[in-house]
Design a protein around this motif. Sequence first.
Motif, PDB file in Angstrom:
ATOM      1  N   PRO A   1      -3.312  -3.554  -0.913  1.00 22.36           N
ATOM      2  CA  PRO A   1      -2.639  -4.719  -1.516  1.00 22.36           C
ATOM      3  C   PRO A   1      -1.364  -4.384  -2.275  1.00 22.36           C
ATOM      4  O   PRO A   1      -0.519  -5.258  -2.459  1.00 22.36           O
ATOM      5  N   TYR A   2      -1.192  -3.124  -2.713  1.00 20.99           N
ATOM      6  CA  TYR A   2       0.019  -2.765  -3.442  1.00 20.99           C
ATOM      7  C   TYR A   2       1.212  -2.556  -2.506  1.00 20.99           C
ATOM      8  O   TYR A   2       2.339  -2.366  -2.955  1.00 20.99           O
ATOM      9  N   ILE A   3       0.980  -2.567  -1.181  1.00 21.05           N
ATOM     10  CA  ILE A   3       2.086  -2.502  -0.223  1.00 21.05           C
ATOM     11  C   ILE A   3       2.378  -3.924   0.233  1.00 21.05           C
ATOM     12  O   ILE A   3       1.552  -4.569   0.886  1.00 21.05           O
ATOM     13  N   THR A   4       3.544  -4.417  -0.130  1.00 18.38           N
ATOM     14  CA  THR A   4       3.901  -5.807   0.161  1.00 18.38           C
ATOM     15  C   THR A   4       4.869  -5.935   1.333  1.00 18.38           C
ATOM     16  O   THR A   4       5.056  -7.029   1.863  1.00 18.38           O
ATOM     17  N   HIS A   5       5.486  -4.836   1.748  1.00 20.10           N
ATOM     18  CA  HIS A   5       6.406  -4.894   2.882  1.00 20.10           C
ATOM     19  C   HIS A   5       5.620  -4.876   4.194  1.00 20.10           C
ATOM     20  O   HIS A   5       4.623  -4.160   4.309  1.00 20.10           O
ATOM     21  N   PRO A   6       6.054  -5.637   5.201  1.00 12.87           N
ATOM     22  CA  PRO A   6       5.378  -5.571   6.506  1.00 12.87           C
ATOM     23  C   PRO A   6       5.598  -4.213   7.162  1.00 12.87           C
ATOM     24  O   PRO A   6       6.672  -3.603   6.999  1.00 12.87           O
ATOM     25  N   LEU A   7       4.592  -3.736   7.877  1.00 12.75           N
ATOM     26  CA  LEU A   7       4.679  -2.447   8.560  1.00 12.75           C
ATOM     27  C   LEU A   7       5.328  -2.653   9.927  1.00 12.75           C
ATOM     28  O   LEU A   7       4.815  -3.404  10.757  1.00 12.75           O
ATOM     29  N   GLN A   8       6.451  -1.988  10.149  1.00 10.66           N
ATOM     30  CA  GLN A   8       7.198  -2.186  11.395  1.00 10.66           C
ATOM     31  C   GLN A   8       6.563  -1.472  12.583  1.00 10.66           C
ATOM     32  O   GLN A   8       6.656  -1.928  13.717  1.00 10.66           O
ATOM     33  N   ASP A   9       5.909  -0.358  12.323  1.00  2.00           N
ATOM     34  CA  ASP A   9       5.325   0.461  13.394  1.00  2.00           C
ATOM     35  C   ASP A   9       3.887   0.819  13.015  1.00  2.00           C
ATOM     36  O   ASP A   9       3.661   1.562  12.071  1.00  2.00           O
ATOM     37  N   LYS A  10       2.915   0.294  13.755  1.00  2.92           N
ATOM     38  CA  LYS A  10       1.499   0.551  13.453  1.00  2.92           C
ATOM     39  C   LYS A  10       1.175   2.036  13.375  1.00  2.92           C
ATOM     40  O   LYS A  10       0.310   2.456  12.614  1.00  2.92           O
ATOM     41  N   ASN A  11       1.871   2.835  14.169  1.00  2.92           N
ATOM     42  CA  ASN A  11       1.558   4.265  14.224  1.00  2.92           C
ATOM     43  C   ASN A  11       1.885   4.992  12.927  1.00  2.92           C
ATOM     44  O   ASN A  11       1.392   6.092  12.683  1.00  2.92           O
ATOM     45  N   ARG A  12       2.720   4.383  12.062  1.00  5.41           N
ATOM     46  CA  ARG A  12       3.056   5.052  10.819  1.00  5.41           C
ATOM     47  C   ARG A  12       1.936   4.983   9.793  1.00  5.41           C
ATOM     48  O   ARG A  12       2.017   5.612   8.747  1.00  5.41           O
ATOM     49  N   TYR A  13       0.901   4.196  10.085  1.00  4.10           N
ATOM     50  CA  TYR A  13      -0.301   4.200   9.234  1.00  4.10           C
ATOM     51  C   TYR A  13      -1.435   4.938   9.947  1.00  4.10           C
ATOM     52  O   TYR A  13      -2.597   4.727   9.689  1.00  4.10           O
ATOM     53  N   GLN A  14      -1.052   5.822  10.882  1.00  4.05           N
ATOM     54  CA  GLN A  14      -1.977   6.737  11.545  1.00  4.05           C
ATOM     55  C   GLN A  14      -1.455   8.158  11.376  1.00  4.05           C
ATOM     56  O   GLN A  14      -0.237   8.374  11.378  1.00  4.05           O
ATOM     57  N   THR A  15      -2.370   9.111  11.271  1.00  7.80           N
ATOM     58  CA  THR A  15      -1.954  10.513  11.351  1.00  7.80           C
ATOM     59  C   THR A  15      -1.618  10.830  12.806  1.00  7.80           C
ATOM     60  O   THR A  15      -2.069  10.139  13.721  1.00  7.80           O
ATOM     61  N   VAL A  16      -0.825  11.870  13.011  1.00  7.99           N
ATOM     62  CA  VAL A  16      -0.465  12.240  14.391  1.00  7.99           C
ATOM     63  C   VAL A  16      -1.666  12.828  15.132  1.00  7.99           C
ATOM     64  O   VAL A  16      -1.648  12.923  16.363  1.00  7.99           O
ATOM     65  N   TYR A  17      -2.722  13.182  14.399  1.00  6.69           N
ATOM     66  CA  TYR A  17      -3.920  13.742  15.038  1.00  6.69           C
ATOM     67  C   TYR A  17      -5.098  12.765  15.024  1.00  6.69           C
ATOM     68  O   TYR A  17      -6.241  13.154  15.283  1.00  6.69           O
ATOM     69  N   ALA A  18      -4.835  11.493  14.733  1.00  8.50           N
ATOM     70  CA  ALA A  18      -5.911  10.491  14.716  1.00  8.50           C
ATOM     71  C   ALA A  18      -6.555  10.404  16.101  1.00  8.50           C
ATOM     72  O   ALA A  18      -5.864  10.345  17.118  1.00  8.50           O
ATOM     73  N   LYS A  19      -7.892  10.373  16.124  1.00  8.92           N
ATOM     74  CA  LYS A  19      -8.608  10.436  17.408  1.00  8.92           C
ATOM     75  C   LYS A  19      -9.751   9.435  17.508  1.00  8.92           C
ATOM     76  O   LYS A  19      -9.896   8.746  18.514  1.00  8.92           O
ATOM     77  N   HIS A  20     -10.603   9.352  16.482  1.00  7.18           N
ATOM     78  CA  HIS A  20     -11.829   8.560  16.567  1.00  7.18           C
ATOM     79  C   HIS A  20     -11.693   7.259  15.779  1.00  7.18           C
ATOM     80  O   HIS A  20     -11.545   7.276  14.556  1.00  7.18           O
ATOM     81  N   ASP A  21     -11.754   6.112  16.471  1.00  8.22           N
ATOM     82  CA  ASP A  21     -11.623   4.800  15.829  1.00  8.22           C
ATOM     83  C   ASP A  21     -12.735   4.574  14.803  1.00  8.22           C
ATOM     84  O   ASP A  21     -13.885   4.917  15.054  1.00  8.22           O
ATOM     85  N   GLY A  22     -12.358   3.949  13.660  1.00  9.69           N
ATOM     86  CA  GLY A  22     -13.417   3.583  12.725  1.00  9.69           C
ATOM     87  C   GLY A  22     -13.007   3.362  11.286  1.00  9.69           C
ATOM     88  O   GLY A  22     -13.783   2.844  10.501  1.00  9.69           O
ATOM     89  N   SER A  23     -11.773   3.715  10.902  1.00  8.34           N
ATOM     90  CA  SER A  23     -11.385   3.617   9.495  1.00  8.34           C
ATOM     91  C   SER A  23     -10.773   2.267   9.164  1.00  8.34           C
ATOM     92  O   SER A  23     -10.031   1.688   9.959  1.00  8.34           O
ATOM     93  N   ALA A  24     -11.059   1.800   7.934  1.00  9.08           N
ATOM     94  CA  ALA A  24     -10.425   0.605   7.406  1.00  9.08           C
ATOM     95  C   ALA A  24      -9.200   0.973   6.574  1.00  9.08           C
ATOM     96  O   ALA A  24      -8.490   0.101   6.090  1.00  9.08           O
ATOM     97  N   ALA A  25      -8.942   2.265   6.402  1.00 11.98           N
ATOM     98  CA  ALA A  25      -7.769   2.750   5.670  1.00 11.98           C
ATOM     99  C   ALA A  25      -7.431   4.140   6.183  1.00 11.98           C
ATOM    100  O   ALA A  25      -8.309   4.868   6.658  1.00 11.98           O
ATOM    101  N   ALA A  26      -6.168   4.509   6.077  1.00 13.26           N
ATOM    102  CA  ALA A  26      -5.742   5.816   6.574  1.00 13.26           C
ATOM    103  C   ALA A  26      -6.108   6.930   5.603  1.00 13.26           C
ATOM    104  O   ALA A  26      -6.102   6.718   4.389  1.00 13.26           O
ATOM    105  N   PRO A  27      -6.414   8.124   6.127  1.00 14.23           N
ATOM    106  CA  PRO A  27      -6.522   9.312   5.259  1.00 14.23           C
ATOM    107  C   PRO A  27      -5.097   9.776   4.962  1.00 14.23           C
ATOM    108  O   PRO A  27      -4.517  10.583   5.679  1.00 14.23           O
TER     109      PRO A  27
END
Length: 341
Positions: free
Chosen positions: A152-178
Motif C-alpha cells: 500500500p505504500y507504493i502509489t505509482h502504477p507498475l509499468q512492467d510486471k517483471n520488475r516485481y519479480q526476481t530474475v530467478y523467480a520460478k515457482h508460482d505462489g507468492s502474494a509479495a516479492a522477496p
Amino acid sequence: MNVKDFSYELPQELIAQDPLKDRSASRLLLLDKNTGEIRHSVFRDIVGELREGDCLVINNTRVIPARLFGIKEETGALIEVLLLKRREKDLWETLVKPGKKARPGAVLSFGEKLLRGTVEDVVEEGNRLIRFSYEGIFEEILDRLGQMPLPPYITHPLQDKNRYQTVYAKHDGSAAAPTAGLHFTEELLGEIQAKGVEIANVTLHVGLGTFRPVKEDEVENHHMHSEFYCIEEEAAEKINRAKQEGRRVICVGTTSCRTLESAADEQGVVKAASGWTEIFIYPGYRFKCMDGLITNFHLPQSTLLMLVSAFAGREQVLAAYEEAVRGRYRFFSFGDAMLVV
C-alpha cells in the motif's frame, strides 16, 4: 520487549515508488554486525564483498498477479480480491474489500465472468475462502486479469510486471516479492558464480502476514501467519557442506533466512523438507545456520526489522537506519539494500 523499541523516523519522500532502470544500480549499505562499522557501496559491487566458497541462498518463489477487481453479481457492486493462500486446487484464502459485500454465498465475477468465485466461509482476521470456477487454465486467466499486489505504500502504477519479480523467480505462489532479490541481474549472478560463490535455491511463498503490522504492544505476543516453504535435497547438501567446511551461508532476504532457520536442527543441519512455517525471529533468537544477510530497509515496528535486529543487534541496526536516512537511501520494496555480515 515493546514494539516501540523498533521505531525510527522516515521522511515520506524516501519511500521508493518506482524500481530503478538498472536493478543492480541500487545503493548498498554494509553493516559489520560484530563492530557496528558502516560502509557505503553500490549493489553491483557486492561481488567484492562476497568470498570464494560462500553459499548464497536465494528464494525462487514467483509472485502471482494476485489482485483482482470485479463485481458482486447480485448487486453489481465493485469489489477487490487479493489471493493470499491456496487451500485446495480452486479454493483460496483471500482478502476482500469491502468485506461486508462478501458474505458466504456471495458470487463474484471478474473479466465479464471469465472467472467467477463463490464465497464459502469467513476465517481468521475476516479473510474469505473463495472457490473459483472457470474454463481453461487458472494461472493463464489470472495472468490476464490480475494485477501485481504491490504494498500500500507504493502509489505509482507498475509499468512492467517483471520488475516485481526476481530474475530467478520460478515457482508460482507468492502474494509479495522477496524484495532483497530484486537487485540481482543475470549478469551479476554470473559474476558471483564466476568468483566461486555457490548458489542454493530454496522456496518460500511470501504471504501478506509477513508485512502485517504488529498490533500487540509486546513483541513476544505477536503471532506470525504460516507460509509454505520447500528445500530440495540439492540445496540442503550445498548449505550443509558449506557449514561443515567453515564457509559462510549468506541469505538473500528475510524469506530465505526464515526458510533456512525453519528447516535447520539445533546443530544447524538443514533438512530437505517442505511444509508450513510460522517462525518469528526477534532479538534473543539464536541463529542456527545463517552467517550473513542481504536485505532491504524495512518498515518501522515490522517483524522484518525485528529479524534483522535479532541478527545484528537492535541498536546497531537502528543506527544503520538513521545513517541511511541521513544519506537519503531509498526505503522498502523498490528501495536500496543492506549487507549484514
